[in-house]
Design a protein around this motif. Structure first.
Motif, PDB file in Angstrom:
ATOM      1  N   GLU A 114      -3.063   7.034   5.444  1.00  0.00           N
ATOM      2  CA  GLU A 114      -3.897   6.147   4.628  1.00  0.00           C
ATOM      3  C   GLU A 114      -3.215   4.795   4.434  1.00  0.00           C
ATOM      4  O   GLU A 114      -3.875   3.754   4.441  1.00  0.00           O
ATOM      5  CB  GLU A 114      -4.160   6.786   3.259  1.00  0.00           C
ATOM      6  CG  GLU A 114      -5.039   8.025   3.302  1.00  0.00           C
ATOM      7  CD  GLU A 114      -5.204   8.638   1.915  1.00  0.00           C
ATOM      8  OE1 GLU A 114      -4.751   8.006   0.925  1.00  0.00           O
ATOM      9  OE2 GLU A 114      -5.771   9.738   1.812  1.00  0.00           O
ATOM     10  N   GLU A 174       0.826  -1.215   0.000  1.00  0.00           N
ATOM     11  CA  GLU A 174       0.000   0.000   0.000  1.00  0.00           C
ATOM     12  C   GLU A 174       0.858   1.263   0.000  1.00  0.00           C
ATOM     13  O   GLU A 174       0.442   2.313  -0.503  1.00  0.00           O
ATOM     14  CB  GLU A 174      -0.923   0.025   1.219  1.00  0.00           C
ATOM     15  CG  GLU A 174      -2.043  -1.006   1.189  1.00  0.00           C
ATOM     16  CD  GLU A 174      -1.664  -2.329   1.806  1.00  0.00           C
ATOM     17  OE1 GLU A 174      -2.572  -3.147   2.061  1.00  0.00           O
ATOM     18  OE2 GLU A 174      -0.447  -2.574   2.037  1.00  0.00           O
ATOM     19  N   THR A 192      -1.174  10.906   3.318  1.00  0.00           N
ATOM     20  CA  THR A 192      -1.130   9.654   2.559  1.00  0.00           C
ATOM     21  C   THR A 192      -0.520   8.543   3.394  1.00  0.00           C
ATOM     22  O   THR A 192      -0.961   7.386   3.328  1.00  0.00           O
ATOM     23  CB  THR A 192      -0.336   9.847   1.266  1.00  0.00           C
ATOM     24  OG1 THR A 192      -0.904  10.936   0.523  1.00  0.00           O
ATOM     25  CG2 THR A 192      -0.365   8.596   0.412  1.00  0.00           C
ATOM     26  N   LYS A 220       0.127   4.014  -2.786  1.00  0.00           N
ATOM     27  CA  LYS A 220      -0.494   5.287  -2.419  1.00  0.00           C
ATOM     28  C   LYS A 220       0.482   6.457  -2.516  1.00  0.00           C
ATOM     29  O   LYS A 220       0.107   7.561  -2.939  1.00  0.00           O
ATOM     30  CB  LYS A 220      -1.090   5.187  -1.010  1.00  0.00           C
ATOM     31  CG  LYS A 220      -2.292   4.257  -0.930  1.00  0.00           C
ATOM     32  CD  LYS A 220      -2.882   4.214   0.468  1.00  0.00           C
ATOM     33  CE  LYS A 220      -4.099   3.303   0.544  1.00  0.00           C
ATOM     34  NZ  LYS A 220      -5.216   3.810  -0.303  1.00  0.00           N
ATOM     35  N   ASP A 247      -3.595   2.825   7.636  1.00  0.00           N
ATOM     36  CA  ASP A 247      -4.980   2.357   7.766  1.00  0.00           C
ATOM     37  C   ASP A 247      -5.215   1.124   6.898  1.00  0.00           C
ATOM     38  O   ASP A 247      -5.696   0.091   7.367  1.00  0.00           O
ATOM     39  CB  ASP A 247      -5.932   3.487   7.368  1.00  0.00           C
ATOM     40  CG  ASP A 247      -7.397   3.101   7.508  1.00  0.00           C
ATOM     41  OD1 ASP A 247      -7.744   2.376   8.469  1.00  0.00           O
ATOM     42  OD2 ASP A 247      -8.193   3.518   6.649  1.00  0.00           O
ATOM     43  N   ALA A 248      -4.846   1.234   5.632  1.00  0.00           N
ATOM     44  CA  ALA A 248      -5.091   0.130   4.703  1.00  0.00           C
ATOM     45  C   ALA A 248      -4.286  -1.110   5.082  1.00  0.00           C
ATOM     46  O   ALA A 248      -4.803  -2.239   5.060  1.00  0.00           O
ATOM     47  CB  ALA A 248      -4.747   0.569   3.283  1.00  0.00           C
TER      48      ALA A 248
END
Length: 286
Positions: free
Chosen positions: A96, A29, A93, A33, A99-100
């Motif tokens: 994020e 990720e 980012t 990202k 989180d992912a």
């Protein structure tokens, strides 16, 4: 709690919790990202995302605070990264990514009571951290706390990790161990990166590594086979003891009972993410 007990808990909690932070540097990720906002995958994304809390700093600052990377490698990516994405965009980012990755690796456990409990305990521990002489910790400590428990836990562990890391660099400099020597001797313990992984990820050539090994042989730190001598083992033990001692404040603040509970939950969660493939098998081990 005695100083010795606090140092022991600091080391044990670090080992239990650190995979929950460091997984973001290996998660697919991250490249996906961070590439989406213009950064190059790999080293640029790592340097920029970890140093972004300090603002658009130069390569010298990143080299100094990260310590064991080849300065030429850092200079190929910093400050170029700041022209591709702002530190603020990179930080948003990176959250994020956390989180992912945590949702993927922890599965249903990401929303568990244990994660929420660990987040509260880890955040309480960070209240014992102090900013003096801790540049990476201090920069991260100025960021807003995420609201979701799994991200609050990740942020708290990040603060504890950078607090410890800043102290570790102080221990290395006090013992006159430069960045390359720190990397070589850590690899020689068999508990860090393999030699090949250390060279690849930290940007040192075979020639530079060999020259570093030769210097350490001349100093009596390594033997002819590249293994730590008794003096080398003692040096690493002194550095690690100093690192543990410098990392005690948050765990003294939290108290022994809560530290043990945080470690218990952290070990379970870390085993889960490791078992789910958070780290490539080729990176660690001798």
């Amino acid at each position: 709690m005695s100083d010795a007990k606090a140092a022991e808990l600091a080391a044990k909690c670090h080992r239990a919790l650190d995979p929950l932070h460091s997984l973001v540097y290996f998660a697919p990720e991250a490249d996906e990202k961070l590439a989406g906002i213009g950064l190059k995958p790999g080293r640029m994304s790592y340097f920029a995302s970890r140093s972004a809390p300090m603002g658009p700093v130069g390569a010298g600052v990143v080299t100094a605070t990260f310590y064991n990377f080849n300065p030429d490698l850092v200079a190929r990516h910093i400050p170029k990264a700041w022209g591709l994405a702002s530190p603020e965009t990179i930080l948003a980012t990176r959250l994020e990514v956390a989180d992912a990755a945590l949702r993927r690796l922890l599965g249903d456990a990401v929303d568990s009571h244990e994660v929420a409990e660990a987040a509260e305990l880890a955040r309480e521990a960070t209240a014992g951290c102090t900013p003096e002489g801790r540049p990476l910790y201090s920069a991260h400590a100025e960021l807003d706390w995420p609201e979701q428990p799994h991200l609050a836990l990740w942020h708290a562990i990040t603060l504890l990790r950078e607090f410890r890391g800043d102290g570790h660099i102080a221990a290395l400099t006090t013992h006159d161990v430069d960045g390359l020597s720190a990397l070589i001797t850590h690899s020689a313990t068999g508990r860090g990166f393999t030699e090949a992984a250390a060279k690849a990820t930290r940007g040192w050539s075979d020639e530079q590594w060999s020259a570093g090994v030769e210097r350490l042989r001349e100093q009596g730190i390594l033997d002819d086979d590249g293994e730590l001598t008794a003096e080398g083992v003692a040096l690493r033990e002194r550095v690690e003891a100093a690192t543990d001692a410098a990392a005690t404040a948050p765990f003294t603040h939290l108290g022994e009972e809560k530290c043990l509970r945080l470690r218990e939950i952290g070990k379970t969660l870390s085993r889960t993410v490791v078992g789910a493939g958070a780290f490539p098998a080729t990176v660690f081990g001798k």
